[in-house]
Design an enzyme around this catalytic site. Structure first.
Site, PDB file in Angstrom:
ATOM      1  N   SER A 241       1.598  -6.147   0.195  1.00 41.89           N
ATOM      2  CA  SER A 241       1.711  -4.828  -0.005  1.00 41.89           C
ATOM      3  C   SER A 241       1.744  -4.887  -1.656  1.00 41.89           C
ATOM      4  O   SER A 241       1.679  -5.955  -2.181  1.00 41.89           O
ATOM      5  CB  SER A 241       2.924  -4.174   0.285  1.00 41.89           C
ATOM      6  OG  SER A 241       4.167  -4.762  -0.042  1.00 41.89           O
ATOM      7  N   LYS A 242       1.752  -3.656  -2.082  1.00 43.86           N
ATOM      8  CA  LYS A 242       1.703  -3.631  -3.634  1.00 43.86           C
ATOM      9  C   LYS A 242       2.685  -4.417  -4.499  1.00 43.86           C
ATOM     10  O   LYS A 242       2.468  -5.172  -5.354  1.00 43.86           O
ATOM     11  CB  LYS A 242       2.142  -2.166  -4.217  1.00 43.86           C
ATOM     12  CG  LYS A 242       0.750  -1.378  -3.990  1.00 43.86           C
ATOM     13  CD  LYS A 242      -0.140  -1.216  -5.185  1.00 43.86           C
ATOM     14  CE  LYS A 242      -1.555  -0.814  -5.003  1.00 43.86           C
ATOM     15  NZ  LYS A 242      -2.195  -1.641  -5.905  1.00 43.86           N
TER      16      LYS A 242
END
Ligand code: GLU
Length: 468
Positions: A241-242
């Site tokens: 994820s980010k």
């Protein structure tokens, strides 16, 4: 003539607005596999979700592929535009008895599931229309008449044989009541029509493969070779994820990672060839094979990426690096290099590219050829240019007039100047760096002097010497 079938691989992204690095890696694996075997690598844009499939979202895919240098054969295929063909195949399956019309409404299906749940049975929908011959005049979907007994086996090159009990798969919908194809159906028809021989993709599609195999079998079409690659995880082993770093491939372009380094890094995410970490495209093409793909998820590692990047920059051609810097400036909305800056960077590149971590890092190191006088000195540079040092710089401007402009003579002149003031050369390096680059961290003093030449060197020393 060889009777070996030509390899055709594909990347089949759904436009999401950006290209995920997982998609980029899948594209790279497919590209490597096809290109090394004289095969074809094709692009199919899975744009059936009309809300998401904007021209910009499709463009993001094209941009990602273009930046990575993954060229595809022929025109990009739009899945949406092939809907008539998807319908045609569903009709054929219907006619051949491999599919059936199902008239069950949403409410009936929900009621079936509720009852199944209440009775502790599987909630997998079993349509009452599977073997019906009497059909009402009402809306219907077309469902696959999937085998209910036995197993479906995916012979996967990465995962091995994956066996799914047919009783766990429902009669999936091929065509919705409005006549639009489902994704699962469209993928199979497209892969068949496009002659795809190898489906190499993320293992989030492994379950889909079981259902897709059933359509291939029903149509009596040859199945492609399957290779489902474990997904990329973050450095903590969790789903990417980010917070683990950039997930979009163009974010890496915007960081100034050269595409060749990104290809090397992405290739190693899930695939290996012995202990080789650093390699060229030629080597990747020679070595890449499906049996080098691991079974466990790979982890994004920014330190490794920096290492790979450093290696690729150090060995890259100077003019090519400068061209990449210009592309990077354009991509990030910065002014492109002037001709003088371009030429200066090419001359300086030999002393910039060792240990550089990115393209902007090269620009930073190359500041001494990019900027014009009058220089802006940073704070440390101003401190280095104390009155005594300025005096020495002034003397140097005269001493540098006569000798030839080579590394040896420059070393001689600068060492003599330091000695005459009872200093080690190191003491002189700070003010010289400050005068030549405006900073105290820069390429070597000799390299800078050799690159900018005598007149410019003297002008800079003069300017620094007269700082008050
Ligand atoms: N469109 C799918 C995706 O973006 C890929 C489908 C496939 O490779 O079969 O994840």
């Amino acid at each position: 003539m060889s009777d070996v079938q030509q390899v055709v691989t594909r990347i089949a992204p759904s436009p999401t607005g950006y290209m995920h690095i997982g998609t980029a890696r899948t594209a790279l694996f497919n590209w490597l596999y096809a290109r090394a075997r004289g095969g074809k690598f094709v692009l199919r844009v899975e744009d059936t979700d009309r809300a998401r499939s904007t021209p910009e979202a499709t463009q993001a895919i094209l941009d990602g592929l273009a930046w990575l240098g993954l060229d595809y054969d022929g025109e990009a295929v739009s899945q949406f535009e092939r809907a008539d063909r998807h319908r045609e195949v569903a009709e054929q399956m219907l006619a051949a008895g491999h599919a059936y019309k199902c008239f069950s409404t949403q409410e009936e299906i929900a009621a079936f599931r509720d009852a199944a749940k209440a009775e502790g049975r599987s909630t997998l929908f079993l349509s009452p229309w599977r073997d019906a011959t009497d059909h009402p005049d009402a809306p219907y979907v077309i469902r696959l008449k999937a085998p209910r007994e036995g197993t479906t086996v995916i012979r996967d090159q990465v995962q091995g044989d994956v066996t799914i009990q047919n009783a766990t798969l429902d009669d999936m919908i091929l065509l919705r009541s409005d006549g639009t194809p489902t994704y699962m159906h469209a993928v199979v028809v497209d892969d068949h029509d496009m002659g795809i021989t190898h489906v190499i993709r993320g293992d989030d599609h492994l379950n889909n493969a079981a259902r897709q195999v059933q359509i291939f079998k029903a149509m009596d079409w040859p199945e492609p070779v399957w290779a489902h690659i474990p997904l990329i995880h973050g450095d903590d082993g969790k789903k990417l994820s980010k917070r683990h770093g950039a997930t979009g491939v163009m974010e890496y372009a915007e960081m100034g990672i050269p595409a060749a380094a990104m290809r090397n890094y992405l290739a190693r995410l899930g695939w290996s060839h012995g202990d080789d970490e650093l390699f060229t495209d030629e080597q990747a093409l020679e070595w890449f094979d499906l049996d080098g793909i691991g079974k466990s998820p790979s982890r994004l590692d920014m330190k490794k990426l920096a290492n790979v990047t450093g290696w690729h920059i150090a060995r890259a051609d100077d003019a090519d690096l400068v061209a990449q810097i210009n592309d990077f400036l354009k991509l990030t909305g910065q002014a492109e290099l002037s001709q003088a800056q371009h030429d200066g960077l090419i001359r300086a590149m030999y002393c910039l590219k060792d240990r550089a971590k990115s393209l902007p890092d090269l620009l930073d190191k190359g500041r001494f050829v990019l900027e014009k006088r009058p220089f802006e000195y940073d704070e440390k540079a101003v401190n280095a240019l104390d009155p005594v040092s300025r005096g020495i710089l002034r003397e140097l401007t005269a001493q540098l007039q006569n000798d030839s402009w080579t590394r040896d003579t420059l070393e001689g002149v600068l060492n003599a100047a330091a000695q005459s003031h009872g200093l080690k050369f190191g003491k002189l390096a700070g003010p010289l760096r400050a005068a030549l680059s405006g900073r105290t961290v820069s390429p070597s003093v000799f390299d800078m002097m050799l690159v900018i030449g005598r007149d410019e060197t003297i002008a800079r020393l003069d300017e620094a010497a007269s700082l008050s």
